[in-house]
Design a protein around this motif. Structure first.
Motif, PDB file in Angstrom:
ATOM      1  N   ASN A  20       0.843  -1.176   0.000  1.00  0.00           N
ATOM      2  CA  ASN A  20       0.000   0.000   0.000  1.00  0.00           C
ATOM      3  C   ASN A  20       0.894   1.248   0.000  1.00  0.00           C
ATOM      4  OD1 ASN A  20      -1.643   2.191   0.753  1.00  0.00           O
ATOM      5  ND2 ASN A  20      -3.021   0.843   1.883  1.00  0.00           N
ATOM      6  N   LYS A  22       0.307   4.175   0.942  1.00  0.00           N
ATOM      7  CA  LYS A  22       0.194   4.913   2.198  1.00  0.00           C
ATOM      8  C   LYS A  22       1.102   4.314   3.274  1.00  0.00           C
ATOM      9  CE  LYS A  22      -4.456   6.650   1.491  1.00  0.00           C
ATOM     10  NZ  LYS A  22      -5.840   6.700   1.989  1.00  0.00           N
ATOM     11  N   THR A  23       1.228   2.996   3.264  1.00  0.00           N
ATOM     12  CA  THR A  23       2.110   2.333   4.223  1.00  0.00           C
ATOM     13  C   THR A  23       3.569   2.666   3.930  1.00  0.00           C
ATOM     14  OG1 THR A  23       0.519   0.527   4.459  1.00  0.00           O
ATOM     15  CG2 THR A  23       2.773   0.095   5.187  1.00  0.00           C
ATOM     16  N   ALA A  25       4.675   5.328   2.378  1.00  0.00           N
ATOM     17  CA  ALA A  25       4.866   6.734   2.740  1.00  0.00           C
ATOM     18  C   ALA A  25       5.042   6.885   4.244  1.00  0.00           C
ATOM     19  CB  ALA A  25       3.679   7.567   2.262  1.00  0.00           C
ATOM     20  N   ARG A  26       4.273   6.129   5.006  1.00  0.00           N
ATOM     21  CA  ARG A  26       4.385   6.188   6.474  1.00  0.00           C
ATOM     22  C   ARG A  26       5.746   5.674   6.941  1.00  0.00           C
ATOM     23  NH1 ARG A  26       0.774   6.199  11.009  1.00  0.00           N
ATOM     24  NH2 ARG A  26       2.198   6.481  12.747  1.00  0.00           N
ATOM     25  N   LEU A  27       6.240   4.600   6.306  1.00  0.00           N
ATOM     26  CA  LEU A  27       7.567   4.083   6.656  1.00  0.00           C
ATOM     27  C   LEU A  27       8.638   5.140   6.416  1.00  0.00           C
ATOM     28  CD1 LEU A  27       7.336   0.470   5.232  1.00  0.00           C
ATOM     29  CD2 LEU A  27       7.537   1.117   7.640  1.00  0.00           C
ATOM     30  N   ALA A  29       8.134   8.468   6.281  1.00  0.00           N
ATOM     31  CA  ALA A  29       7.909   9.586   7.193  1.00  0.00           C
ATOM     32  C   ALA A  29       8.408   9.280   8.606  1.00  0.00           C
ATOM     33  CB  ALA A  29       6.420   9.943   7.225  1.00  0.00           C
ATOM     34  N   GLU A  30       8.239   8.050   9.039  1.00  0.00           N
ATOM     35  CA  GLU A  30       8.682   7.661  10.382  1.00  0.00           C
ATOM     36  C   GLU A  30      10.206   7.704  10.512  1.00  0.00           C
ATOM     37  OE1 GLU A  30       6.913   6.809  13.185  1.00  0.00           O
ATOM     38  OE2 GLU A  30       5.090   7.389  12.127  1.00  0.00           O
ATOM     39  N   ASN A  31      10.896   7.659   9.382  1.00  0.00           N
ATOM     40  CA  ASN A  31      12.359   7.605   9.429  1.00  0.00           C
ATOM     41  C   ASN A  31      13.044   8.870   8.922  1.00  0.00           C
ATOM     42  OD1 ASN A  31      13.070   4.790  10.406  1.00  0.00           O
ATOM     43  ND2 ASN A  31      11.496   4.400   8.877  1.00  0.00           N
ATOM     44  N   ARG A  38       9.493  15.950   2.533  1.00  0.00           N
ATOM     45  CA  ARG A  38       8.396  15.430   1.718  1.00  0.00           C
ATOM     46  C   ARG A  38       8.953  14.483   0.663  1.00  0.00           C
ATOM     47  NH1 ARG A  38       5.744  16.725   5.469  1.00  0.00           N
ATOM     48  NH2 ARG A  38       4.716  18.715   5.679  1.00  0.00           N
TER      49      ARG A  38
END
Length: 92
Positions: A20, A22-23, A25-27, A29-31, A38
């Motif tokens: 996904n 979104k997943t 992107a989250r990985l 962003a978390e790092n 961005r």
């Protein structure tokens, strides 16, 4: 083996792997070190595709390793993946 299958019953060609965006992107962003960093949608989609190919290759190589060892098992375990991890990471 043209279909990506093996004698163990593992068929990497039949594996439908999707990540996904979104997943992914989250990985990222978390790092990120800075929260204002961005990443473009194209970069996220390319990364998701890279992860898909990497995962499929890991499954395929593990199935081939199991076949080569003569084992007749039908499930992959973490230890099976660990056997191919070194060369897999070097190739990618």
């Amino acid at each position: 083996m043209s279909d990506g299958g093996s004698d163990t019953g593992f068929h990497a060609g039949a594996v439908n792997i999707k990540f996904n965006p979104k997943t992914v992107a989250r990985l990222f962003a978390e790092n990120f070190e800075r929260p204002e960093t961005r990443i473009s949608a194209a970069a996220i989609n390319a990364s998701a595709e890279y992860l898909r190919i990497f995962t499929r290759e890991a499954i395929w190589r593990t199935a081939n390793e199991i076949d080569a060892s003569g084992q007749k098992k039908r499930t992959m375990e973490a230890s099976d993946l660990e056997k191919v991890a070194g060369t897999l990471v070097l190739d990618f």
